[in-house]
Design a protein around this motif. Sequence first.
Motif, short mmCIF file in Angstrom:
data_model
loop_
_atom_site.label_atom_id
_atom_site.label_comp_id
_atom_site.label_asym_id
_atom_site.label_seq_id
_atom_site.Cartn_x
_atom_site.Cartn_y
_atom_site.Cartn_z
N CYS A 86 0.80 -1.34 0.02
CA CYS A 86 -0.16 -0.03 -0.10
C CYS A 86 0.96 1.41 0.10
N CYS A 89 1.01 2.03 5.14
CA CYS A 89 1.07 1.38 6.52
C CYS A 89 2.52 1.44 7.21
N CYS A 92 5.05 -0.41 5.13
CA CYS A 92 5.64 0.25 4.23
C CYS A 92 6.47 1.68 4.36
ZN LIG Z 1 1.44 -1.38 3.30
#
Ligand SMILES: [Zn+2]
Length: 344
Positions: A86, A89, A92
């Motif tokens: 994504c 988050c 990430c």
């Molecule tokens: Zn993520």
Amino acid sequence: MKAAVWYNNRDIRIEEVPLRRPGPREMLVKVISCGICGSDIVEWYRLPRAPLVQGHEIGAEVVEVGASVDGFRPGDRVFVAPKVPCGACSYCREGHFPQCTEVKERLPGGFAEYILVPEVLVEKGAYPLAGSISYDQSTFIEPLACVVRSQRLAGLKGGHSVLVLGCGMSGLLQVQLAKVKNCTVVATDIVEKKLAYARDFGADLAMPAGGDVPGRVRGFLGKKPDIVMLCSSALSAVEQAWACVDKGGAVVFFAVPGPAKTVTIPINDYWTKEVRILTSYYCGPPDMQEAMKLLAAKAIDVERMITHRLPLADIVRGFELVMRGEDAVKVIIKPHAKEGNAGS
Ligand SMILES: [Zn+2]
Ligand SMILES: [Zn+2]
């Protein structure tokens, strides 16, 4: 369309599966080349999701796009990532893309004639192929990205000495990439043919995995290696990694021994030596971009790693070749080819 449905390594069935037209934000691609990855044959890792269509090293041609897709047109040559993180988050944001908690859709497997690419992957996981990257070469984007990531996590840089344990496809990519970065590279394997490949791809020393590996490596380098890349699942390779790594160095588990085996870490010894032990699993978007750059620039010679090109009907043979690991380095499935070695 036809797809190869994997039940286990010896039971892969070519089945007729339904294929629908793309929705407004989806696209349909024709799989031209799909590599068999070393992880595809790891049953303990794959069986929980079986039966499934495997294949995540994909070079494909766009055949139909949904009405709202502007980035791609029929005829475009593309690589599509198996999944996309994504980017938002907590994992990430720290660069731990393989740990993203928001991944909901995966790309259907590439051992099939066509793939309906889901919306999120059309938007963020599909990349046009540079003209200099053939479909067959594009099957190396994902595995090379994993290697790029592992070397970055290890802090590998020019001047380092690197020991690569295991010269399968990933090990040979490790050798080549470390040479691109001006490292001194020693490689081991139990198969003589793989050692010949390692030498051919630039290893400064390639030697049998048996015997006194730590002694020979040290004798050759004049010191212990800074980075040890474990690209073998043999427990004996783990023991060699422990014995070989230098003070302040790193042991990277690029491959693991499997859930039934136990690894003992010489942690008391490493405590004073500041040895880092790390794992590297899969890759993220920046690694894919870097891999594509390396392939487009021909910095890594992947063409000569391709030992087999097989039609979908011969996929069981392809898996056997990868499992045996003696004659095959890279095996590519060509779902639209009628017979083997069907060009690129
Ligand atoms: Zn993520
Ligand atoms: Zn892979």
